[in-house]
Design a protein around this motif. Structure first.
Motif, short mmCIF file in Angstrom:
data_model
loop_
_atom_site.label_atom_id
_atom_site.label_comp_id
_atom_site.label_asym_id
_atom_site.label_seq_id
_atom_site.Cartn_x
_atom_site.Cartn_y
_atom_site.Cartn_z
N MET A 1 49.81 13.90 75.68
CA MET A 1 49.40 12.66 76.28
C MET A 1 50.19 12.43 77.56
N ILE A 2 49.52 12.00 78.58
CA ILE A 2 50.17 11.58 79.82
C ILE A 2 50.04 10.07 79.89
N ALA A 3 51.18 9.41 80.03
CA ALA A 3 51.20 7.95 80.07
C ALA A 3 51.94 7.48 81.32
N ILE A 4 51.52 6.34 81.81
CA ILE A 4 52.26 5.64 82.86
C ILE A 4 52.99 4.51 82.18
N ILE A 5 54.24 4.29 82.59
CA ILE A 5 55.01 3.16 82.08
C ILE A 5 55.57 2.43 83.30
N VAL B 1 59.23 13.31 77.55
CA VAL B 1 59.48 13.69 78.93
C VAL B 1 59.24 12.48 79.82
N VAL B 2 60.15 12.24 80.77
CA VAL B 2 59.99 11.17 81.75
C VAL B 2 59.98 11.82 83.14
N VAL B 3 58.93 11.54 83.90
CA VAL B 3 58.78 12.05 85.25
C VAL B 3 58.90 10.88 86.21
N MET B 4 59.74 11.03 87.24
CA MET B 4 59.90 9.95 88.22
C MET B 4 60.24 10.54 89.57
N GLY B 5 59.98 9.75 90.59
CA GLY B 5 60.34 10.14 91.95
C GLY B 5 61.84 10.06 92.17
N ARG B 6 62.29 10.69 93.24
CA ARG B 6 63.72 10.74 93.56
C ARG B 6 64.32 9.35 93.73
N ARG B 7 63.66 8.48 94.48
CA ARG B 7 64.24 7.15 94.70
C ARG B 7 64.35 6.36 93.40
N THR B 8 63.37 6.49 92.53
CA THR B 8 63.45 5.82 91.23
C THR B 8 64.63 6.36 90.44
N TYR B 9 64.77 7.69 90.43
CA TYR B 9 65.89 8.30 89.72
C TYR B 9 67.23 7.83 90.29
N GLY C 1 70.45 6.04 88.63
CA GLY C 1 71.78 6.58 88.84
C GLY C 1 72.23 7.64 87.85
N ARG C 2 71.39 8.00 86.89
CA ARG C 2 71.78 9.01 85.91
C ARG C 2 70.54 9.47 85.16
N ARG C 3 70.66 10.63 84.50
CA ARG C 3 69.53 11.07 83.67
C ARG C 3 69.45 10.18 82.44
N LEU C 4 68.31 10.13 81.85
CA LEU C 4 68.10 9.27 80.69
C LEU C 4 68.45 10.02 79.42
N PRO C 5 69.28 9.44 78.57
CA PRO C 5 69.66 10.15 77.34
C PRO C 5 68.48 10.34 76.39
N ASN C 6 68.51 11.44 75.67
CA ASN C 6 67.53 11.76 74.63
C ASN C 6 66.11 11.88 75.16
N ARG C 7 65.99 12.29 76.41
CA ARG C 7 64.70 12.54 77.05
C ARG C 7 64.87 13.67 78.04
N MET C 8 63.83 14.46 78.23
CA MET C 8 63.83 15.38 79.36
C MET C 8 63.42 14.57 80.58
N THR C 9 64.22 14.61 81.63
CA THR C 9 63.92 13.88 82.86
C THR C 9 63.56 14.89 83.94
N ILE C 10 62.40 14.69 84.55
CA ILE C 10 61.96 15.53 85.67
C ILE C 10 61.86 14.63 86.89
N ASP D 1 54.58 13.92 74.55
CA ASP D 1 54.19 12.86 75.48
C ASP D 1 54.98 12.95 76.78
N ILE D 2 54.28 12.72 77.88
CA ILE D 2 54.87 12.70 79.21
C ILE D 2 54.67 11.31 79.77
N PHE D 3 55.76 10.67 80.19
CA PHE D 3 55.71 9.32 80.73
C PHE D 3 56.02 9.37 82.22
N ILE D 4 55.13 8.83 83.02
CA ILE D 4 55.33 8.72 84.46
C ILE D 4 55.98 7.36 84.72
#
Length: 165
Positions: free
Chosen positions: A1-5, A39-47, A51-60, A95-98
């Motif tokens: 599933m691809i989701a937007i949050i 999985v959480v996918v976000m743009g560079r500025r959002t990341y 200020g850090r990767r999110l624990p217990n998630r793959m961050t792209i 699940d992949i969250f944008i």
């Protein structure tokens, strides 16, 4: 599933000057509950605003200018397609969250199956807005409404009713 949050104001404002212009404890808790173990996918500025990767998630992180990596839970992709392919190949998560920003959301809307939206019941000044989308492509459910003295808001879920574009 691809989701937007996402969380946005009634006038679709997502941010101002690189920051989220509100603080809602419940909204952060919902984000954590939905995305943990996925999985959480976000743009560079959002990341960088987090200020850090999110624990217990793959961050792209989507970036053409910087590289973000660690041994297992942080990766850089140069496009949304590359991020989705990487997640499919390297994550045993379903699940992949944008998670933003506005340009990433705009590219992801045609690809998503569901959108988890926190809508703040106020018009807020800002310089970044959630993109318009055809609400007829989704079935909207209001999951909960939170009223308080600061900012009332509600949790909405939009489930795509037709196929992806």
């Amino acid at each position: 599933m691809i989701a937007i949050i996402a969380a946005y104001a009634r006038n679709r404002v997502l941010g101002r000057d690189g920051q989220i212009p509100w603080k809602l404890d419940g909204e952060q808790k919902r984000f954590r509950e939905l995305t943990t173990g996925n999985v959480v996918v976000m743009g560079r500025r959002t990341y960088e605003s987090i200020g850090r990767r999110l624990p217990n998630r793959m961050t792209i992180v989507l970036s053409n200018t910087k590289e973000f990596t660690d041994f297992c839970n942080l990766h850089t992709a140069h496009s949304l397609k590359e991020a989705l392919d990487y997640a499919a190949d390297h994550a045993d998560l379903s699940d992949i969250f944008i998670a933003g920003g506005a340009n990433v959301y705009e590219e992801a809307i045609p690809l998503c199956d569901v959108m988890y939206i926190t809508e703040i019941d106020a018009d807020i000044d800002g310089d970044v807005r959630f993109p318009d989308f055809n609400q007829a492509d989704f079935k909207k459910t209001i999951n909960d409404r939170i009223t308080n003295d600061v900012l009332p808001y509600q949790y909405e879920t939009f489930i795509r009713t037709g196929g992806r574009r």
